[in-house]
Design a protein around this motif. Structure first.
Motif, short mmCIF file in Angstrom:
data_model
loop_
_atom_site.label_atom_id
_atom_site.label_comp_id
_atom_site.label_asym_id
_atom_site.label_seq_id
_atom_site.Cartn_x
_atom_site.Cartn_y
_atom_site.Cartn_z
N SER A 180 8.75 -27.38 -31.80
CA SER A 180 8.71 -28.34 -31.65
C SER A 180 7.57 -28.91 -30.71
O SER A 180 7.30 -29.97 -30.21
CB SER A 180 9.93 -29.12 -30.93
OG SER A 180 10.41 -28.44 -29.80
N TRP A 181 6.92 -27.87 -29.73
CA TRP A 181 5.60 -28.14 -29.30
C TRP A 181 4.36 -28.14 -29.94
O TRP A 181 3.46 -28.37 -29.32
CB TRP A 181 5.65 -27.06 -28.16
CG TRP A 181 6.71 -27.01 -26.99
CD1 TRP A 181 7.86 -27.58 -27.20
CD2 TRP A 181 6.71 -26.14 -25.94
NE1 TRP A 181 8.73 -27.14 -26.14
CE2 TRP A 181 7.92 -26.28 -25.26
CE3 TRP A 181 5.76 -25.43 -25.08
CZ2 TRP A 181 8.21 -25.69 -23.96
CZ3 TRP A 181 6.01 -25.01 -24.05
CH2 TRP A 181 7.37 -24.95 -23.34
N ALA A 182 4.70 -27.89 -31.34
CA ALA A 182 3.43 -28.03 -32.06
C ALA A 182 2.49 -29.27 -31.80
O ALA A 182 1.22 -29.01 -31.93
CB ALA A 182 3.81 -27.76 -33.67
N PRO A 183 2.76 -30.56 -31.62
CA PRO A 183 1.77 -31.53 -31.28
C PRO A 183 0.83 -31.19 -30.09
O PRO A 183 -0.13 -31.66 -30.01
CB PRO A 183 2.75 -32.67 -31.07
CG PRO A 183 4.01 -32.46 -31.79
CD PRO A 183 4.20 -30.91 -31.68
N VAL A 184 1.47 -30.46 -29.12
CA VAL A 184 0.72 -30.27 -27.93
C VAL A 184 -0.25 -29.29 -28.26
O VAL A 184 -1.44 -29.33 -27.65
CB VAL A 184 1.58 -29.74 -26.81
CG1 VAL A 184 0.99 -28.94 -25.73
CG2 VAL A 184 3.05 -30.35 -26.41
N PHE A 185 -0.30 -28.47 -29.34
CA PHE A 185 -1.24 -27.64 -29.52
C PHE A 185 -2.59 -28.13 -30.11
O PHE A 185 -3.75 -27.62 -29.94
CB PHE A 185 -0.90 -26.54 -30.76
CG PHE A 185 -0.05 -25.41 -29.92
CD1 PHE A 185 -0.66 -24.10 -30.06
CD2 PHE A 185 1.19 -25.46 -29.64
CE1 PHE A 185 0.13 -22.80 -29.44
CE2 PHE A 185 1.91 -24.53 -29.05
CZ PHE A 185 1.17 -23.19 -28.97
N LYS A 186 -2.37 -29.53 -30.54
CA LYS A 186 -3.54 -30.22 -30.94
C LYS A 186 -4.60 -30.55 -29.70
O LYS A 186 -5.70 -30.98 -29.86
CB LYS A 186 -3.29 -31.62 -31.82
CG LYS A 186 -4.45 -32.44 -32.05
CD LYS A 186 -5.32 -31.81 -33.13
CE LYS A 186 -6.35 -32.86 -33.46
NZ LYS A 186 -7.28 -32.39 -34.43
N ARG A 187 -3.92 -30.61 -28.54
CA ARG A 187 -4.60 -30.99 -27.40
C ARG A 187 -5.00 -30.08 -26.46
O ARG A 187 -6.08 -30.04 -25.87
CB ARG A 187 -3.70 -31.94 -26.39
CG ARG A 187 -3.07 -33.10 -26.93
CD ARG A 187 -2.81 -34.20 -26.40
NE ARG A 187 -1.74 -33.87 -25.16
CZ ARG A 187 -0.51 -33.74 -25.40
NH1 ARG A 187 0.10 -34.25 -26.68
NH2 ARG A 187 0.38 -33.53 -24.42
N ILE A 188 -4.19 -28.85 -26.41
CA ILE A 188 -4.93 -27.42 -25.57
C ILE A 188 -5.89 -26.90 -25.94
O ILE A 188 -6.14 -26.71 -27.24
CB ILE A 188 -3.49 -26.61 -25.37
CG1 ILE A 188 -2.96 -25.98 -26.64
CG2 ILE A 188 -2.29 -27.58 -24.46
CD1 ILE A 188 -1.79 -25.32 -26.44
N ALA A 189 -6.34 -25.83 -25.19
CA ALA A 189 -7.43 -24.83 -25.65
C ALA A 189 -7.21 -23.57 -26.11
O ALA A 189 -7.62 -22.89 -26.55
CB ALA A 189 -8.49 -25.02 -24.68
N GLY A 190 -5.92 -23.32 -25.35
CA GLY A 190 -5.37 -21.89 -25.69
C GLY A 190 -3.84 -21.84 -24.99
O GLY A 190 -3.43 -22.73 -24.37
#
Length: 618
Positions: free
Chosen positions: A549-559
């Motif tokens: 459910s954290w997948a949307p955050v992966f659009k914003r982070i670098a790693g």
């Protein structure tokens, strides 16, 4: 097959489970859990000889008494599936214990070659049937999972009435509301265990198929990296990514309907919804949103195994934060899709290159068969989580709260959530006590549980201040249990790092190279899903473990960096699918790294480097 052998002399033991001190203020913590779940003098000899690792992936905090049914069901159901159903050749399931409120797991392995061979023959026939009929069995599995969840939704808990309805008397109904309350609780527990049997029906085979491919590749290509093999099964079309896809679709719809201004004042769900309702095209979007929410928002912000990790349905902060970011990206003309085509192109390139290195058609045919099987079953490895851990478990916790509300409505407990301080077996005598008091109009023993809940809350606070060691007991000479290797990432190298806790400097952490690439940026340490809204563009996410459910955050982070997890952990899978560098299984990342520190994530070599010693509250 399925092994990671430690060939050195017998490793030095960690602390004995019986040497761990009780944290101040937590005396008597054992009474919160059933007798069989704790270490005991009766089993001391065998328990000290076994290797136990802290399951920080699923239970990073002290486990609530009621929530313990989650690891207990893993202990029972996964182990039965391993030993009594499929007869995994080299493993006898996973033991579980609770110490100072934290869950520890121990793989039980088989090393006798004759016994492994005997079990392999049984396993081959049974697993072979599943592999040969995978799609039909999987389709049937989905129907069973949906039916189990539908029956869960139908279970209800209501306060006991002052009088049974007159209609019940006139119709001669002999079973009253007290019976129905007990019946509903029995159904709740049985339904949950039924879903757990589904949870593990095919999961071990999924890990096993991938692990067989991994071992084939290690033998054929001695210098191959584990993540190169993982890339061969990337680009999956899994339901676990569908909720995020729905958020992106709703974001596009908001732009098309000229509703972007509603997202301008922050991600507060109520404010955004009110603003949308006031706009000309808002009703169209809201209708779509409500339909989407009911189907896809039963999605836990955690692993689903703890009641205090709400689903999107219960806390809309995560999805609305994601949609705000997606809308802003769309307005700027930036892409928001998961880079699926690039991921699949990389998958096909890696697979083709390694295939071409094989000496002949027989080896290539074996390779092709293993790759095809791994890709086929790999979808289930992720999809099962959507049906079980997210949809079913999220609804399950709401049902437990409904029962807690019955206790609270009668003044038996002060709050509906107090029920989570009871173990599930303790709920039965509490129900009996509640019903006898209701039936006789005489005082019950509610004061006992009210005192006990107060005491247990204090104990839990003390346990949260304790730092559990990554492992206890005696390290094994061999690790052959597939979940331990693939999901938790417990290998020879992991155990060796844990045995020398000072080996990693405070500037460099070693972990599992989960997703290729190198990235630098300021760290954002996230210990609970409640803090996800704090993540900023370009940061390095540092957490105990990520969740789908954290997948949307992966659009914003670098790693990404996580304390726990192996090559098949969700953090690793999601990072590969989004093309982000990731290192998992660092053990101490969240303890060493501070928010604001500059960090380099090397997802090729599994190294995290702290580039400065500064930190800020961020």
């Amino acid at each position: 097959m399925w092994g990671n052998t430690m060939t050195d002399s017998k490793p030095r033991a960690f602390l004995s489970p019986f040497e761990l001190p009780t944290p101040d203020g937590a005396e008597g913590w054992e009474r919160m859990y059933p007798y069989y779940a704790t270490f005991s003098e009766d089993r001391r000899e065998t328990e000290e000889e076994k290797f136990w690792f802290f399951d920080s992936m699923h239970y990073p905090e002290p486990v609530y008494p009621f929530d313990l049914l989650m690891p207990e069901h893993t202990w029972v159901v996964l182990s039965q599936n391993t030993t009594r159903v499929f007869s995994i050749p080299t493993a006898l399931g996973l033991d579980h214990r609770v110490v100072n409120g934290y869950v520890y797991v121990s793989p039980t392995v088989i090393t006798d070659p004759d016994e492994i061979a005997r079990r392999a023959a049984v396993f081959g026939e049974r697993a072979g049937h599943y592999f040969q009929n995978w799609q039909d069995l999987y389709d049937n599995w989905v129907e069973k999972a949906l039916d189990t969840t539908a029956r869960l939704k139908a279970i209800t808990f209501e306060p006991l009435a002052d009088l049974e309805p007159l209609e019940s008397v006139k119709e001669g109904k002999h079973l009253g509301s007290g019976y129905r309350l007990y019946e509903a609780y029995n159904q709740l527990l049985a339904n949950h265990q039924e879903m757990d049997y589904l949870h593990f029906e095919m999961l071990g085979l999924g890990y096993g198929a991938y692990l067989t491919l991994l071992e084939f590749c290690r033998a054929a290509f001695p210098s191959i990296e584990d993540q190169s093999v993982a890339k061969m099964v990337m680009g999956i079309d899994s339901l676990i990514f569908r909720p995020d896809e729905e958020l992106r679709r709703l974001s596009r719809l908001a732009v098309e309907l000229q509703l972007t201004s509603a997202f301008a004042n922050g991600p507060d769900p109520d404010a955004v919804l009110a603003a949308i309702a006031a706009l000309p095209n808002g009703a169209e979007w809201l209708k779509d949103y409500e339909q989407t929410k009911e189907k896809w928002f039963w999605f836990s912000t955690g692993h689903g195994v703890s009641h205090n990790h709400p689903a999107w349905m219960e806390d809309l902060t995560v999805p609305f934060t994601a949609m705000k970011g997606y809308v802003e990206s769309l307005v700027r003309g930036e892409p928001i899709d998961r880079p699926l085509e690039q991921v699949r192109a990389e998958r096909d390139r890696i697979t083709s290159e390694y295939r071409s290195l094989l000496p002949g058609p027989d080896e290539q045919a074996s390779f092709d068969e293993l790759v095809e099987l791994a890709r086929t079953v790999y979808v289930f490895v992720e999809d099962h989580g959507f049906y079980c851990e997210h949809q079913h478990y999220s609804i399950f916790w709401t049902k437990v709260r409904e029962l807690g509300a019955v206790f609270a409505a009668h003044g038996f407990l002060h709050d509906a959530n107090d029920i989570f301080y009871m173990h599930r077996w303790e709920v039965y005598p509490a129900l009996w006590d509640l019903e006898t008091g209701w039936g006789t109009a005489s005082p019950d023993r509610r004061a006992y549980w009210q005192r006990e809940v107060v005491a247990r809350k204090k104990i839990m606070e003390s346990l949260r201040r304790w730092t559990p060691p990554p492992a206890i007991g005696t390290p094994p000479e061999t690790i052959t249990e597939p979940f331990t290797i693939m999901l938790w990432g417990i290998t020879k190298e992991t155990i060796e790092r844990w045995q020398i806790p000072g080996e990693d400097s405070r500037d460099v952490l070693q972990g599992v190279a989960a997703s290729a690439g190198v990235a630098e940026g300021p760290a954002r340490v996230i210990l609970t899903p409640n803090d996800l809204s704090l993540v900023q563009d370009g940061e390095i996410l540092v957490c105990p473990i990520t969740n789908p459910s954290w997948a949307p955050v992966f659009k914003r982070i670098a790693g990404a960096v996580s304390d726990s997890g192996g090559i098949m952990a969700h953090a690793a899978i999601v990072a590969r699918e989004y093309g982000l560098p990731a290192v998992v299984g660092t053990g101490y990342g969240t303890q060493v790294i501070k928010t604001g520190q500059m960090v380099r994530v090397d997802g090729v070599h599994g190294v995290v480097t702290l580039l400065d010693s500064d930190s800020s509250p961020g």
